[in-house]
Design a protein around this motif. Sequence first.
Motif, PDB file in Angstrom:
ATOM      1  N   LYS A 142       0.832  -1.196   0.000  1.00  0.00           N
ATOM      2  CA  LYS A 142       0.000   0.000   0.000  1.00  0.00           C
ATOM      3  C   LYS A 142       0.868   1.248   0.000  1.00  0.00           C
ATOM      4  O   LYS A 142       1.923   1.281   0.627  1.00  0.00           O
ATOM      5  CB  LYS A 142      -0.916   0.013   1.225  1.00  0.00           C
ATOM      6  CG  LYS A 142      -1.911  -1.129   1.290  1.00  0.00           C
ATOM      7  CD  LYS A 142      -2.741  -1.045   2.579  1.00  0.00           C
ATOM      8  CE  LYS A 142      -3.764  -2.161   2.660  1.00  0.00           C
ATOM      9  NZ  LYS A 142      -4.561  -2.111   3.904  1.00  0.00           N
ATOM     10  N   PRO A 180      -7.038   5.362   6.157  1.00  0.00           N
ATOM     11  CA  PRO A 180      -8.286   5.308   5.385  1.00  0.00           C
ATOM     12  C   PRO A 180      -9.000   6.650   5.288  1.00  0.00           C
ATOM     13  O   PRO A 180      -9.784   6.868   4.351  1.00  0.00           O
ATOM     14  CB  PRO A 180      -9.132   4.279   6.143  1.00  0.00           C
ATOM     15  CG  PRO A 180      -8.558   4.231   7.518  1.00  0.00           C
ATOM     16  CD  PRO A 180      -7.091   4.495   7.356  1.00  0.00           C
ATOM     17  N   LEU A 214     -13.697  -2.705   1.896  1.00  0.00           N
ATOM     18  CA  LEU A 214     -13.268  -1.346   2.236  1.00  0.00           C
ATOM     19  C   LEU A 214     -13.691  -0.977   3.654  1.00  0.00           C
ATOM     20  O   LEU A 214     -12.900  -0.403   4.420  1.00  0.00           O
ATOM     21  CB  LEU A 214     -13.847  -0.353   1.226  1.00  0.00           C
ATOM     22  CG  LEU A 214     -13.333  -0.464  -0.214  1.00  0.00           C
ATOM     23  CD1 LEU A 214     -14.031   0.557  -1.106  1.00  0.00           C
ATOM     24  CD2 LEU A 214     -11.817  -0.283  -0.280  1.00  0.00           C
ATOM     25  N   GLN A 243     -11.579  -2.252   6.388  1.00  0.00           N
ATOM     26  CA  GLN A 243     -10.273  -1.592   6.527  1.00  0.00           C
ATOM     27  C   GLN A 243     -10.403  -0.150   7.020  1.00  0.00           C
ATOM     28  O   GLN A 243      -9.443   0.597   6.995  1.00  0.00           O
ATOM     29  CB  GLN A 243      -9.544  -1.630   5.180  1.00  0.00           C
ATOM     30  CG  GLN A 243      -9.222  -3.043   4.717  1.00  0.00           C
ATOM     31  CD  GLN A 243      -8.602  -3.059   3.336  1.00  0.00           C
ATOM     32  OE1 GLN A 243      -7.371  -3.060   3.192  1.00  0.00           O
ATOM     33  NE2 GLN A 243      -9.419  -3.082   2.310  1.00  0.00           N
ATOM     34  N   VAL A 272     -12.411   2.280   5.796  1.00  0.00           N
ATOM     35  CA  VAL A 272     -12.792   3.292   4.813  1.00  0.00           C
ATOM     36  C   VAL A 272     -14.262   3.657   5.019  1.00  0.00           C
ATOM     37  O   VAL A 272     -15.110   2.786   5.227  1.00  0.00           O
ATOM     38  CB  VAL A 272     -12.575   2.767   3.380  1.00  0.00           C
ATOM     39  CG1 VAL A 272     -13.050   3.796   2.354  1.00  0.00           C
ATOM     40  CG2 VAL A 272     -11.106   2.432   3.146  1.00  0.00           C
ATOM     41  N   THR A 287      -6.756  -6.021   0.029  1.00  0.00           N
ATOM     42  CA  THR A 287      -5.654  -5.191  -0.457  1.00  0.00           C
ATOM     43  C   THR A 287      -5.849  -4.815  -1.922  1.00  0.00           C
ATOM     44  O   THR A 287      -5.515  -3.698  -2.342  1.00  0.00           O
ATOM     45  CB  THR A 287      -4.305  -5.904  -0.256  1.00  0.00           C
ATOM     46  OG1 THR A 287      -4.144  -6.236   1.131  1.00  0.00           O
ATOM     47  CG2 THR A 287      -3.146  -5.017  -0.686  1.00  0.00           C
ATOM     48  N   CYS A 312      -8.724  -4.261  -3.325  1.00  0.00           N
ATOM     49  CA  CYS A 312      -9.701  -3.164  -3.286  1.00  0.00           C
ATOM     50  C   CYS A 312      -9.047  -1.862  -2.845  1.00  0.00           C
ATOM     51  O   CYS A 312      -9.333  -0.793  -3.406  1.00  0.00           O
ATOM     52  CB  CYS A 312     -10.853  -3.525  -2.344  1.00  0.00           C
ATOM     53  SG  CYS A 312     -11.834  -4.939  -2.884  1.00  0.00           S
ATOM     54  N   TRP A 313      -8.186  -1.942  -1.859  1.00  0.00           N
ATOM     55  CA  TRP A 313      -7.480  -0.755  -1.358  1.00  0.00           C
ATOM     56  C   TRP A 313      -6.603  -0.153  -2.449  1.00  0.00           C
ATOM     57  O   TRP A 313      -6.597   1.059  -2.665  1.00  0.00           O
ATOM     58  CB  TRP A 313      -6.644  -1.135  -0.142  1.00  0.00           C
ATOM     59  CG  TRP A 313      -5.937   0.008   0.529  1.00  0.00           C
ATOM     60  CD1 TRP A 313      -4.792   0.635   0.127  1.00  0.00           C
ATOM     61  CD2 TRP A 313      -6.333   0.666   1.743  1.00  0.00           C
ATOM     62  NE1 TRP A 313      -4.429   1.625   1.004  1.00  0.00           N
ATOM     63  CE2 TRP A 313      -5.367   1.677   2.009  1.00  0.00           C
ATOM     64  CE3 TRP A 313      -7.388   0.499   2.634  1.00  0.00           C
ATOM     65  CZ2 TRP A 313      -5.430   2.497   3.124  1.00  0.00           C
ATOM     66  CZ3 TRP A 313      -7.454   1.317   3.750  1.00  0.00           C
ATOM     67  CH2 TRP A 313      -6.493   2.314   3.986  1.00  0.00           C
ATOM     68  N   ARG A 314      -5.858  -1.017  -3.152  1.00  0.00           N
ATOM     69  CA  ARG A 314      -4.949  -0.512  -4.188  1.00  0.00           C
ATOM     70  C   ARG A 314      -5.696   0.093  -5.362  1.00  0.00           C
ATOM     71  O   ARG A 314      -5.261   1.076  -5.961  1.00  0.00           O
ATOM     72  CB  ARG A 314      -4.020  -1.630  -4.655  1.00  0.00           C
ATOM     73  CG  ARG A 314      -3.049  -2.030  -3.564  1.00  0.00           C
ATOM     74  CD  ARG A 314      -1.764  -2.612  -4.007  1.00  0.00           C
ATOM     75  NE  ARG A 314      -1.237  -2.252  -5.269  1.00  0.00           N
ATOM     76  CZ  ARG A 314      -0.338  -3.014  -5.906  1.00  0.00           C
ATOM     77  NH1 ARG A 314       0.060  -4.150  -5.357  1.00  0.00           N
ATOM     78  NH2 ARG A 314       0.148  -2.635  -7.062  1.00  0.00           N
ATOM     79  N   GLU A 372      -6.674   3.441  -4.194  1.00  0.00           N
ATOM     80  CA  GLU A 372      -5.512   4.343  -4.210  1.00  0.00           C
ATOM     81  C   GLU A 372      -5.337   5.006  -5.572  1.00  0.00           C
ATOM     82  O   GLU A 372      -4.926   6.167  -5.662  1.00  0.00           O
ATOM     83  CB  GLU A 372      -4.238   3.562  -3.881  1.00  0.00           C
ATOM     84  CG  GLU A 372      -4.061   3.236  -2.416  1.00  0.00           C
ATOM     85  CD  GLU A 372      -2.768   2.492  -2.152  1.00  0.00           C
ATOM     86  OE1 GLU A 372      -2.310   2.485  -1.004  1.00  0.00           O
ATOM     87  OE2 GLU A 372      -2.209   1.892  -3.111  1.00  0.00           O
TER      88      GLU A 372
END
Length: 311
Positions: A2, A7, A38, A41, A43, A296, A298-300, A303
């Motif tokens: 990441k 978040p 999300l 984590q 968000v 991860t 989904c997070w990336r 980003e």
Amino acid sequence: MKTVHDPKRFGRVAVLMGGNSSEREVSLDSGRNVLAALQAQGVEAFAVDGIPALVEAIRAGGVDRVFNILHGGDGENGVLQGLLQAMDVPYTGPGVLGSALTLDKIRTKQVWIAAGLPTARFVRIPPGGDLAAAVRELGLPVFVKPSTEGSSVGVFRIAEESDLAPAVAFAADYAGELLAEQMLTGGEFTVGVLGDTALPSVRIVPAGDWYDYHAKYVADDTQYICPGLDGEDEDAIRALALAGFRAAGCDGWGRVDIMRHGDGRLMLMEVNTAPGMTSHSLVPKAAAQIGIDFPTVCWRVLESSLEGARR
């Protein structure tokens, strides 16, 4: 893995799903998975069903960015992307050009041909055109498919003349363009793209004759072999996927489908700019092979919306 760790940096994230395209149910399934990942984590993410509801939420001041998981239709044809750019709201996935182009299989293939990239032979069938004549011009076996649908909606596998009738009947009632496309028999692959990284290829081996809607979203007997190739062949398919993705004006994230000819040549088939994120989906499967779990991924993807000014 990441680059952002807080978040709160993302603000209020609308996970756009559902809509009114033929892929609505798949989109809702993908959206629920992304939303849960999300939120787990930290968000501040919430679900929005369709573009009109999203516009209302933006006008109410409740949206800082959009995670687009609206499959097909206006979610992938540049309409949503242009709207969000006009409203100055960052979003995931390719921009207007890449989205509009790649939803249209015929125009995408024309761009690849102009760029010197390999793709399967095809014949365009305009609305009201002679499908049977196009199939005979190309030569059996072929696939017939709409130029602007996804998830194998309206796709027909024609191995012999007797298979023509259902495709001809579909074409008679279908208002859009179709294409007849050379059927390749050397294997079906897909390569996910995250930023500048091509994920390991996935070879798709359906239990039936081909990878249809049932094999994609319902069946549990479809085999997914990852990586799909070895050594230099795997390097080549990832490089081709990135080249095809970029030539089509895409960035952010997506998935490139590739077929192998019987003689081993790799052929670009199409690009998906809002790939599925269901239990059967292929980008998460490929990412897992290199240690990137679903949350991860989904997070990336989220980003990448922080770099929206690149458009």
